[in-house]
Design a protein around this motif. Structure first.
Motif, PDB file in Angstrom:
ATOM      1  N   UNK A   1       0.952  -1.555  -0.624  1.00  0.00           N
ATOM      2  CA  UNK A   1       0.232  -0.010   0.029  1.00  0.00           C
ATOM      3  C   UNK A   1       0.836   1.437  -0.018  1.00  0.00           C
ATOM      4  N   UNK A   2       1.617   0.795   0.422  1.00  0.00           N
ATOM      5  CA  UNK A   2       3.080   2.594   0.773  1.00  0.00           C
ATOM      6  C   UNK A   2       2.974   2.760  -0.947  1.00  0.00           C
ATOM      7  N   UNK A   3       3.413   1.580  -1.577  1.00  0.00           N
ATOM      8  CA  UNK A   3       3.888   2.187  -3.399  1.00  0.00           C
ATOM      9  C   UNK A   3       3.198   1.756  -3.803  1.00  0.00           C
ATOM     10  N   UNK A   4       1.518   1.915  -3.043  1.00  0.00           N
ATOM     11  CA  UNK A   4       1.151   2.403  -4.818  1.00  0.00           C
ATOM     12  C   UNK A   4      -0.144   3.910  -3.968  1.00  0.00           C
ATOM     13  N   UNK A   5       0.610   4.330  -2.561  1.00  0.00           N
ATOM     14  CA  UNK A   5      -0.420   5.687  -2.866  1.00  0.00           C
ATOM     15  C   UNK A   5       1.124   6.545  -1.552  1.00  0.00           C
ATOM     16  N   UNK A   6       1.743   5.745  -0.815  1.00  0.00           N
ATOM     17  CA  UNK A   6       2.982   6.598  -0.652  1.00  0.00           C
ATOM     18  C   UNK A   6       2.837   7.307   1.079  1.00  0.00           C
ATOM     19  N   UNK A   7       3.442   8.195   1.403  1.00  0.00           N
ATOM     20  CA  UNK A   7       2.465   9.200   2.418  1.00  0.00           C
ATOM     21  C   UNK A   7       1.922   9.738   2.706  1.00  0.00           C
TER      22      UNK A   7
ATOM     23  N   UNK B   1      10.121  -0.810   1.760  1.00  0.00           N
ATOM     24  CA  UNK B   1       9.054   0.592   2.644  1.00  0.00           C
ATOM     25  C   UNK B   1       9.448  -0.453   3.645  1.00  0.00           C
ATOM     26  N   UNK B   2       9.103  -1.941   3.881  1.00  0.00           N
ATOM     27  CA  UNK B   2       9.186  -2.267   5.288  1.00  0.00           C
ATOM     28  C   UNK B   2      10.137  -1.591   6.166  1.00  0.00           C
ATOM     29  N   UNK B   3      11.314  -1.309   6.160  1.00  0.00           N
ATOM     30  CA  UNK B   3      11.564  -1.170   7.086  1.00  0.00           C
ATOM     31  C   UNK B   3      12.554   0.665   6.976  1.00  0.00           C
ATOM     32  N   UNK B   4      12.226   0.904   5.666  1.00  0.00           N
ATOM     33  CA  UNK B   4      12.824   2.679   5.222  1.00  0.00           C
ATOM     34  C   UNK B   4      11.317   3.363   6.170  1.00  0.00           C
ATOM     35  N   UNK B   5      10.368   3.162   5.968  1.00  0.00           N
ATOM     36  CA  UNK B   5       9.411   3.661   6.948  1.00  0.00           C
ATOM     37  C   UNK B   5       9.187   3.966   8.292  1.00  0.00           C
ATOM     38  N   UNK B   6       8.934   2.416   8.765  1.00  0.00           N
ATOM     39  CA  UNK B   6       9.327   1.695   9.902  1.00  0.00           C
ATOM     40  C   UNK B   6      10.553   2.342  10.849  1.00  0.00           C
ATOM     41  N   UNK B   7      11.359   2.232   9.938  1.00  0.00           N
ATOM     42  CA  UNK B   7      12.917   2.392  10.570  1.00  0.00           C
ATOM     43  C   UNK B   7      13.245   3.934  11.014  1.00  0.00           C
ATOM     44  N   UNK B   8      12.359   4.032  10.338  1.00  0.00           N
ATOM     45  CA  UNK B   8      12.891   5.995  10.389  1.00  0.00           C
ATOM     46  C   UNK B   8      11.917   6.678  11.283  1.00  0.00           C
ATOM     47  N   UNK B   9      10.705   5.795  11.430  1.00  0.00           N
ATOM     48  CA  UNK B   9      10.080   6.152  12.866  1.00  0.00           C
ATOM     49  C   UNK B   9      11.216   5.956  13.997  1.00  0.00           C
ATOM     50  N   UNK B  10      11.976   4.812  14.154  1.00  0.00           N
ATOM     51  CA  UNK B  10      12.418   4.467  15.595  1.00  0.00           C
ATOM     52  C   UNK B  10      14.027   5.185  15.565  1.00  0.00           C
ATOM     53  N   UNK B  11      13.827   5.756  14.602  1.00  0.00           N
ATOM     54  CA  UNK B  11      15.794   6.739  14.396  1.00  0.00           C
ATOM     55  C   UNK B  11      14.977   7.592  14.790  1.00  0.00           C
ATOM     56  N   UNK B  12      14.007   8.490  14.842  1.00  0.00           N
ATOM     57  CA  UNK B  12      13.628   9.606  16.042  1.00  0.00           C
ATOM     58  C   UNK B  12      13.800   9.337  17.395  1.00  0.00           C
ATOM     59  N   UNK B  13      13.268   8.418  17.894  1.00  0.00           N
ATOM     60  CA  UNK B  13      13.174   8.233  19.324  1.00  0.00           C
ATOM     61  C   UNK B  13      14.481   8.424  19.967  1.00  0.00           C
TER      62      UNK B  13
ATOM     63  N   UNK C   1      -6.648  -1.512   7.297  1.00  0.00           N
ATOM     64  CA  UNK C   1      -5.433  -2.296   5.969  1.00  0.00           C
ATOM     65  C   UNK C   1      -3.534  -1.936   7.804  1.00  0.00           C
ATOM     66  N   UNK C   2      -4.469  -1.260   8.240  1.00  0.00           N
ATOM     67  CA  UNK C   2      -3.627  -1.382   9.482  1.00  0.00           C
ATOM     68  C   UNK C   2      -2.383  -2.428  10.164  1.00  0.00           C
ATOM     69  N   UNK C   3      -1.041  -2.792  10.455  1.00  0.00           N
ATOM     70  CA  UNK C   3      -0.884  -4.052  11.859  1.00  0.00           C
ATOM     71  C   UNK C   3       0.112  -3.167  11.593  1.00  0.00           C
ATOM     72  N   UNK C   4       1.219  -4.509  12.173  1.00  0.00           N
ATOM     73  CA  UNK C   4       2.420  -3.992  13.035  1.00  0.00           C
ATOM     74  C   UNK C   4       3.570  -4.860  12.222  1.00  0.00           C
ATOM     75  N   UNK C   5       3.388  -5.046  11.092  1.00  0.00           N
ATOM     76  CA  UNK C   5       3.901  -5.779  10.081  1.00  0.00           C
ATOM     77  C   UNK C   5       5.167  -5.578   9.984  1.00  0.00           C
ATOM     78  N   UNK C   6       5.399  -4.333   9.429  1.00  0.00           N
ATOM     79  CA  UNK C   6       6.758  -3.854   9.439  1.00  0.00           C
ATOM     80  C   UNK C   6       7.239  -3.392  10.690  1.00  0.00           C
TER      81      UNK C   6
END
Length: 279
Positions: A41-47, A243-255, A55-60
């Motif tokens: 879904x991220x590849x289709x719609x972006x951020x 995107x599995x690592x890129x988006x969720x990894x960016x969130x963890x990077x902020x902490x 459709x939201x889950x913790x898979x990433x």
């Protein structure tokens, strides 16, 4: 009438700051919401802020914690480099700034002028000469090679110098009479008085090192040495985007930056204010 006018003025200012804060946080909120979406879904719609609860889950995040060891290697590299950079930068920059402020020696103004001049030069101009120098010093693809340009940062030297100009010199004279050395005066008397400036610079230098992208990109050669900005950028390739690592990894990077600010926020504003008006 005057009280009502003052009340509505304060109310307007508060509402304005709430709106500005929300706009500033909007990209982070969008990133956080998108981190719970499937990668397809991220590849289709972006951020975006569109929330599809079904459709939201913790898979990433599950993927990052179970199947992305390279991400945690990048994370550890960034933590080590940022931590060492903060400690070394505060230590050396504070000593240089303190010396330029309280000691009257030949060439002091020339050195301070050089610091100001370096502040005016964009890093991109110095990047290639620095790169050649680091090749000659055999510091390519090393932690120290990444940290060295930030250890004695001109902005930190300038800030500590401005702050130290407001320190009471009477304490130095009294300590000398008691037999204290110059190092003892700095570490035991002056450094505790400079704690607000240390807190402010810890946040700014930590943020600068944690988000540093251009210099590590130039000097790092191996995947195991990647920092987080370089590592996450490497996921964007012409052959596919992870995107599995890129988006969720960016969130963890902020902490870590949020935790760093929370730890030193008590002194941050006062350190910037005092350091900016002295001298």
């Amino acid at each position: 009438m005057e009280k009502q006018r003052s009340f509505f003025k304060k109310l307007f200012i508060n509402i304005l700051f709430v709106i500005i804060s929300f706009l500033a946080l909007l990209p982070i909120i969008s990133l956080l919401v998108s981190s719970f979406r499937p990668s397809s879904e991220l590849m289709r719609q972006g951020i975006s802020l569109d929330i599809n609860w079904a459709g939201m889950n913790l898979d990433n995040y599950e993927f990052i914690f179970t199947q992305a060891p390279e991400y945690w290697q990048w994370y550890m590299n960034s933590l080590i480099i940022t931590g060492l950079t903060i400690v070394l930068s505060l230590f050396f920059s504070s000593m240089v700034g303190y010396a330029l402020a309280v000691y009257d020696f030949k060439g002091r103004n020339v050195i301070f002028l050089m610091v100001i001049m370096i502040l005016m030069i964009p890093f991109e101009i110095l990047m290639l000469p620095l790169y050649q120098l680091f090749i000659d010093l055999n510091l390519i693809d090393t932690y120290f090679g990444i940290m060295l340009p930030l250890i004695v940062a001109p902005i930190a030297v300038f800030f500590f110098r401005q702050y130290a100009l407001g320190l009471p010199t009477e304490l130095m004279d009294a300590a000398r009479i008691d037999g204290s050395t110059e190092y003892g005066i700095f570490f035991k008397i002056m450094m505790p008085l400079m704690l607000p400036s240390f807190a402010a610079m810890a946040i700014l230098q930590g943020l600068s090192s944690w988000n540093n992208f251009l210099w590590p990109l130039l000097i790092i050669r191996s995947n195991d040495m990647f920092t987080l900005p370089v590592g996450l950028a490497s996921l964007l390739t012409p052959y596919g985007n992870n995107y599995d690592i890129l988006i969720s990894g960016s969130v963890i990077t902020i902490l870590p930056i949020i935790l760093l600010f929370i730890a030193f926020q008590k002194y941050f504003v006062s350190g910037l204010t005092v350091g900016g008006v002295k001298g």
